[in-house]
Design a protein around this motif. Structure first.
Motif, mmCIF file in Angstrom:
data_model
loop_
_atom_site.group_PDB
_atom_site.id
_atom_site.type_symbol
_atom_site.label_atom_id
_atom_site.label_comp_id
_atom_site.label_asym_id
_atom_site.label_seq_id
_atom_site.Cartn_x
_atom_site.Cartn_y
_atom_site.Cartn_z
ATOM 1 N N GLY A 53 30.509 -27.654 -21.162
ATOM 2 C CA GLY A 53 31.463 -26.834 -22.048
ATOM 3 C C GLY A 53 32.933 -27.648 -21.792
ATOM 4 N N THR A 54 33.005 -27.732 -20.541
ATOM 5 C CA THR A 54 34.565 -28.620 -20.208
ATOM 6 C C THR A 54 34.274 -29.719 -19.322
ATOM 7 N N GLY A 55 33.283 -29.521 -18.327
ATOM 8 C CA GLY A 55 33.238 -30.309 -17.114
ATOM 9 C C GLY A 55 33.997 -29.863 -15.892
ATOM 10 N N ASN A 57 33.050 -27.923 -13.640
ATOM 11 C CA ASN A 57 32.098 -28.053 -12.556
ATOM 12 C C ASN A 57 31.148 -29.446 -12.626
ATOM 13 N N SER A 113 40.937 -17.307 -13.192
ATOM 14 C CA SER A 113 42.514 -17.548 -12.918
ATOM 15 C C SER A 113 42.891 -18.999 -13.771
ATOM 16 N N GLY A 118 35.673 -22.946 -19.070
ATOM 17 C CA GLY A 118 34.819 -22.510 -20.247
ATOM 18 C C GLY A 118 34.548 -21.015 -20.245
ATOM 19 N N MET A 128 34.318 -14.447 -11.743
ATOM 20 C CA MET A 128 35.210 -13.481 -10.697
ATOM 21 C C MET A 128 36.552 -13.636 -11.085
ATOM 22 N N VAL A 178 23.116 -22.259 -24.242
ATOM 23 C CA VAL A 178 23.875 -21.231 -24.837
ATOM 24 C C VAL A 178 24.617 -21.559 -26.069
ATOM 25 N N ARG A 334 40.610 -15.236 -1.595
ATOM 26 C CA ARG A 334 40.577 -14.179 -2.482
ATOM 27 C C ARG A 334 39.983 -13.066 -1.959
ATOM 28 N N TYR A 394 28.578 -18.014 -3.946
ATOM 29 C CA TYR A 394 28.896 -17.800 -5.138
ATOM 30 C C TYR A 394 28.929 -19.137 -6.054
ATOM 31 N N THR A 433 20.300 -29.279 -16.348
ATOM 32 C CA THR A 433 21.350 -28.391 -16.578
ATOM 33 C C THR A 433 22.178 -27.799 -15.513
ATOM 34 N N ARG A 434 21.551 -27.217 -14.546
ATOM 35 C CA ARG A 434 22.305 -26.541 -13.420
ATOM 36 C C ARG A 434 22.186 -27.025 -12.095
ATOM 37 N N ARG A 436 23.289 -29.248 -10.593
ATOM 38 C CA ARG A 436 24.631 -29.419 -9.736
ATOM 39 C C ARG A 436 24.625 -28.506 -8.725
ATOM 40 N N ARG A 437 23.927 -27.240 -8.979
ATOM 41 C CA ARG A 437 24.042 -26.098 -8.044
ATOM 42 C C ARG A 437 22.550 -25.799 -7.310
HETATM 43 C C1 LIG Z 1 40.835 -24.774 -11.842
HETATM 44 C C2 LIG Z 1 39.718 -23.689 -11.607
HETATM 45 C C3 LIG Z 1 39.856 -22.638 -11.649
HETATM 46 C C4 LIG Z 1 38.674 -21.777 -11.554
HETATM 47 N N1 LIG Z 1 38.840 -20.290 -11.581
HETATM 48 C C5 LIG Z 1 37.908 -19.600 -11.368
HETATM 49 C C6 LIG Z 1 37.861 -18.138 -11.243
HETATM 50 O O1 LIG Z 1 38.834 -17.422 -11.115
HETATM 51 N N2 LIG Z 1 36.716 -17.428 -11.007
HETATM 52 C C7 LIG Z 1 35.182 -17.685 -11.265
HETATM 53 O O2 LIG Z 1 34.410 -17.319 -11.371
HETATM 54 N N3 LIG Z 1 35.334 -19.102 -11.317
HETATM 55 C C8 LIG Z 1 36.521 -20.072 -11.324
HETATM 56 N N4 LIG Z 1 36.516 -21.369 -11.436
HETATM 57 C C9 LIG Z 1 34.899 -21.991 -11.462
HETATM 58 C C10 LIG Z 1 34.371 -22.045 -12.871
HETATM 59 O O3 LIG Z 1 34.083 -20.827 -13.276
HETATM 60 C C11 LIG Z 1 33.068 -23.078 -12.861
HETATM 61 O O4 LIG Z 1 33.350 -24.389 -12.549
HETATM 62 C C12 LIG Z 1 32.441 -22.987 -14.231
HETATM 63 O O5 LIG Z 1 31.169 -23.342 -14.103
HETATM 64 C C13 LIG Z 1 33.323 -23.692 -15.161
HETATM 65 O O6 LIG Z 1 32.553 -23.620 -16.443
HETATM 66 P P1 LIG Z 1 32.897 -24.854 -17.617
HETATM 67 O O7 LIG Z 1 31.997 -24.416 -18.820
HETATM 68 O O8 LIG Z 1 34.386 -24.832 -17.813
HETATM 69 O O9 LIG Z 1 32.434 -25.950 -16.760
HETATM 70 P P2 LIG Z 1 31.207 -27.054 -17.221
HETATM 71 O O10 LIG Z 1 31.533 -28.030 -15.938
HETATM 72 O O11 LIG Z 1 31.483 -27.540 -18.444
HETATM 73 O O12 LIG Z 1 30.111 -26.359 -16.981
HETATM 74 C C14 LIG Z 1 29.658 -25.796 -15.664
HETATM 75 C C15 LIG Z 1 28.205 -25.440 -15.838
HETATM 76 O O13 LIG Z 1 27.764 -24.547 -16.603
HETATM 77 C C16 LIG Z 1 26.634 -24.344 -17.172
HETATM 78 N N5 LIG Z 1 26.944 -24.425 -18.895
HETATM 79 C C17 LIG Z 1 28.184 -24.791 -19.420
HETATM 80 N N6 LIG Z 1 27.927 -24.486 -20.849
HETATM 81 C C18 LIG Z 1 26.765 -24.130 -20.975
HETATM 82 C C19 LIG Z 1 25.821 -24.090 -22.165
HETATM 83 N N7 LIG Z 1 26.474 -24.083 -23.527
HETATM 84 N N8 LIG Z 1 24.830 -23.537 -22.014
HETATM 85 C C20 LIG Z 1 23.987 -23.443 -20.655
HETATM 86 N N9 LIG Z 1 24.778 -23.642 -19.640
HETATM 87 C C21 LIG Z 1 26.035 -24.222 -19.646
HETATM 88 C C22 LIG Z 1 26.031 -25.721 -17.073
HETATM 89 O O14 LIG Z 1 25.149 -25.391 -15.871
HETATM 90 C C23 LIG Z 1 27.249 -26.666 -16.319
HETATM 91 O O15 LIG Z 1 26.831 -27.588 -15.568
HETATM 92 C C24 LIG Z 1 37.260 -22.303 -11.667
HETATM 93 C C25 LIG Z 1 37.234 -23.381 -11.435
HETATM 94 C C26 LIG Z 1 38.333 -24.425 -11.870
HETATM 95 C C27 LIG Z 1 38.247 -25.857 -11.790
#
Ligand SMILES: Cc1cc2nc3c(=O)[nH]c(=O)nc-3n(C[C@H](O)[C@H](O)[C@H](O)COP(=O)(O)OP(=O)(O)OC[C@H]3O[C@@H](n4cnc5c(N)ncnc54)[C@H](O)[C@@H]3O)c2cc1C
Length: 518
Positions: A53-55, A57, A113, A118, A128, A178, A334, A394, A433-434, A436-437
């Motif tokens: 979605g954004t990268g 993670n 936060s 994404g 969370m 998704v 937290r 988590y 896809t996941r 990483r974890r």
């Molecule tokens: C600055 C910051 C603040 C944060 N604060 C919080 C917080 O308050 N609470 C919390 O719970 N987490 C928090 N996080 C962690 C964040 O929720 C995870 O990093 C999450 O995975 C980010 O999702 P993303 O889609 O933005 O990232 P991405 O890196 O794009 O996606 C992460 C993973 O999600 C899966 N994914 C994404 N999109 C799809 C899709 N369309 N279909 C299937 N799988 C998909 C994939 O496995 C992908 O590798 C924070 C992270 C950062 C960097």
């Protein structure tokens, strides 16, 4: 886009600019049908698929070779049903987009936060929120998930249709790409939230007062965070906080503020240099934690902490507070518990978080040479807390690869053989896809009150027009722009696979993103 295309470097870039991901192709679907086409295309050419979605993670994804990176950032429609109290977000929607759309109807969502994380990645990983102690994980407030499976089928999973898939998707791993998600909304318009700021030299007494607050059975309506912040000495940062380090306590409270004020009284009595707790509209909560609001180069990782006895906190303060050998931008604890820790029969694969606290430590990495010292310091903080680490990790706070068995609490590790085990390594898409974890500088330091440290001077930081955290958010955004401009040059070298010149990190970007407290 493929590597031969102009603009491929921009296309493959993740939100975390420190990650150098090199997929075989990047696709930007604009609809669920595009996603299905991309999946079938990847299958035909023997490629794996990684949805992004954004990268935020991107780190644990590793180097996605033989992989089509499916970036969903063009799928950005949000619709709010104010009667059914449902938000529908397409795969590329960012949290702030839902939060602001919901607020226009007097509603709130269980956002995290960061404003630009994404919605889909966050929610699939658990979710969370600062409202989580009251309402639980965001993933347990999902009404439906639309996805494309490995064979290119478009499905809608909810409690009635594909119930097992619906159960597993919410915290159990990757079972498809998704395309949209439906989330329950809450009729909340404002919270009582903000930050108490203290000089970092008061690390121990402030965090011990915070620990006592968290262990005094606070109401589920109150969530607090104890945190160290080291702000870089950049000119964009306002003079009162430029290059300075703080210990802060963040508070997020729903409902009548009086009980929360009473609980915070001991912290207020310590005389913060800035007290910015006030009634705020819900969208303000997306900025209170001061997460960067645009892409940054960073390295971080988290740890779930089972309990926090005084000695645990001492160990944490020792390595992350005023005496830290390498000050990171942010190190936080937290407070969890409440509804986050109560599994309910209707919950999904990740029913609850089996830990009382979550630690996350992060530092900026504007040059590759800074990666090692930042990573080492993050590890030092984790090592200090390791004896008190929870069995459960988590997923969303794991930015390094972990044992999948630790990611779903209290469940047997039976794998994805049709049973509801937590192994999320094996997916229909392979490991990508996941995957990483899936896939101490300890010095003895007495607590200030033990060694009789006199009270610190209480010079107040005042900001005439905005609260201090708003000033810091603006400053950090400016800082990340500076980092990004500088990083642009470095990445050009870094990503062209030519060897980079060895540099002393201290000389690489002396004033960029790292505090020079020592
Ligand atoms: C600055 C910051 C603040 C944060 N604060 C919080 C917080 O308050 N609470 C919390 O719970 N987490 C928090 N996080 C962690 C964040 O929720 C995870 O990093 C999450 O995975 C980010 O999702 P993303 O889609 O933005 O990232 P991405 O890196 O794009 O996606 C992460 C993973 O999600 C899966 N994914 C994404 N999109 C799809 C899709 N369309 N279909 C299937 N799988 C998909 C994939 O496995 C992908 O590798 C924070 C992270 C950062 C960097």
């Amino acid at each position: 886009m493929i590597p031969e295309h102009v603009g491929f470097d921009e296309a493959r870039r993740a939100w975390n600019l420190a990650i150098d991901q090199r997929p075989s192709a990047v696709m930007f679907p604009e609809s669920a049908q595009d996603v299905a086409t991309a999946v079938l295309f990847a299958r035909e050419f023997g490629q794996q698929i990684a949805a992004q979605g954004t990268g935020h993670n991107a780190g644990p994804l590793g180097s996605p070779e033989n992989t089509v990176l499916l970036k969903t950032e063009r799928m950005r429609r949000v619709t709010i049903d104010p009667v059914a109290l449902i938000a529908r977000a397409e795969a590329g929607v960012l949290w702030l987009e839902v939060v602001e759309a919901a607020a226009r109807h007097g509603l709130a969502a269980l956002a995290g936060s960061s404003p630009d994380v994404g919605v889909v990645g966050y929610t699939l990983g658990g979710g969370m929120s600062f409202l989580g102690r009251k309402y639980g994980l965001a993933g347990n407030h999902v009404r439906a998930i639309e996805l494309v499976t490995a064979d290119g089928r478009l499905l809608r999973a909810d409690r009635d249709s594909e119930p097992d898939l619906f159960w597993a998707l919410r915290g159990g791993g990757n079972f498809g790409v998704v395309t949209a998600i439906e989330l329950e909304l809450l009729a909340i318009t404002e919270a009582y939230a903000g930050i108490l700021w203290y000089p970092i030299e008061r690390d121990s007494e402030v965090l011990h007062a915070w620990r006592e607050l968290t262990q005094g059975d606070p109401p589920d309506e109150l969530t607090t965070v104890g945190r160290f912040l080291n702000l870089p000495p950049l000119p964009e940062i306002p003079e009162p906080v430029r290059g300075k380090s703080f210990v802060i306590v963040e508070a997020y409270h729903l409902g009548n503020p009086a009980p929360a004020d009473q609980l915070r009284a001991p912290l207020r009595a310590l005389g913060p240099v800035n007290d910015a707790i006030a009634a705020v509209p819900m969208p303000a909560l997306s900025h209170t934690h001061m997460d960067p609001e645009q892409p940054v180069p960073s390295t971080g990782d988290g740890l779930m902490v089972d309990q926090l006895p005084a000695q645990t906190l001492d160990a944490f303060v020792e390595v992350a507070g005023a005496g830290a050998q390498f000050p990171l931008l942010s190190v936080e604890l937290r407070h969890l518990g409440g509804e986050l820790r109560r599994p309910r029969p209707e919950h999904r694969a990740l029913a609850s978080l089996e830990a009382d606290y979550a630690m996350f430590a992060v530092g900026m990495v504007p040059a590759p040479e800074l990666e090692a010292p930042v990573r080492a310091q993050v590890q030092t903080v984790k090592d200090a807390l390791a004896p008190w680490a929870a069995m459960h990790m988590y997923l969303n706070f794991a930015e390094t690869k972990r044992d999948p068995a630790t990611l779903v609490p209290g469940r047997p590790t039976t794998g994805c053989d049709g049973s509801r085990g937590p192994s999320i390594r094996t997916t229909s898409f392979g490991q990508t896809t996941r995957s990483r974890r899936l896939t101490g500088n300890k010095r003895q330091r007495a607590r200030p009150h033990e060694r009789g440290t006199p009270a610190q001077p209480r010079s107040k930081i005042t900001t005439k027009t905005r609260t201090l955290n708003a000033v810091v958010v603006t400053a950090l955004n400016a800082t990340t722009r500076t980092c990004r401009e500088r990083l642009g040059d470095r990445r050009a070298t870094h990503s062209s696979a030519r060897p980079t010149r060895a540099r002393n990190p201290a000389h690489a970007f002396p004033d960029c993103c790292i505090a020079t407290r020592k």
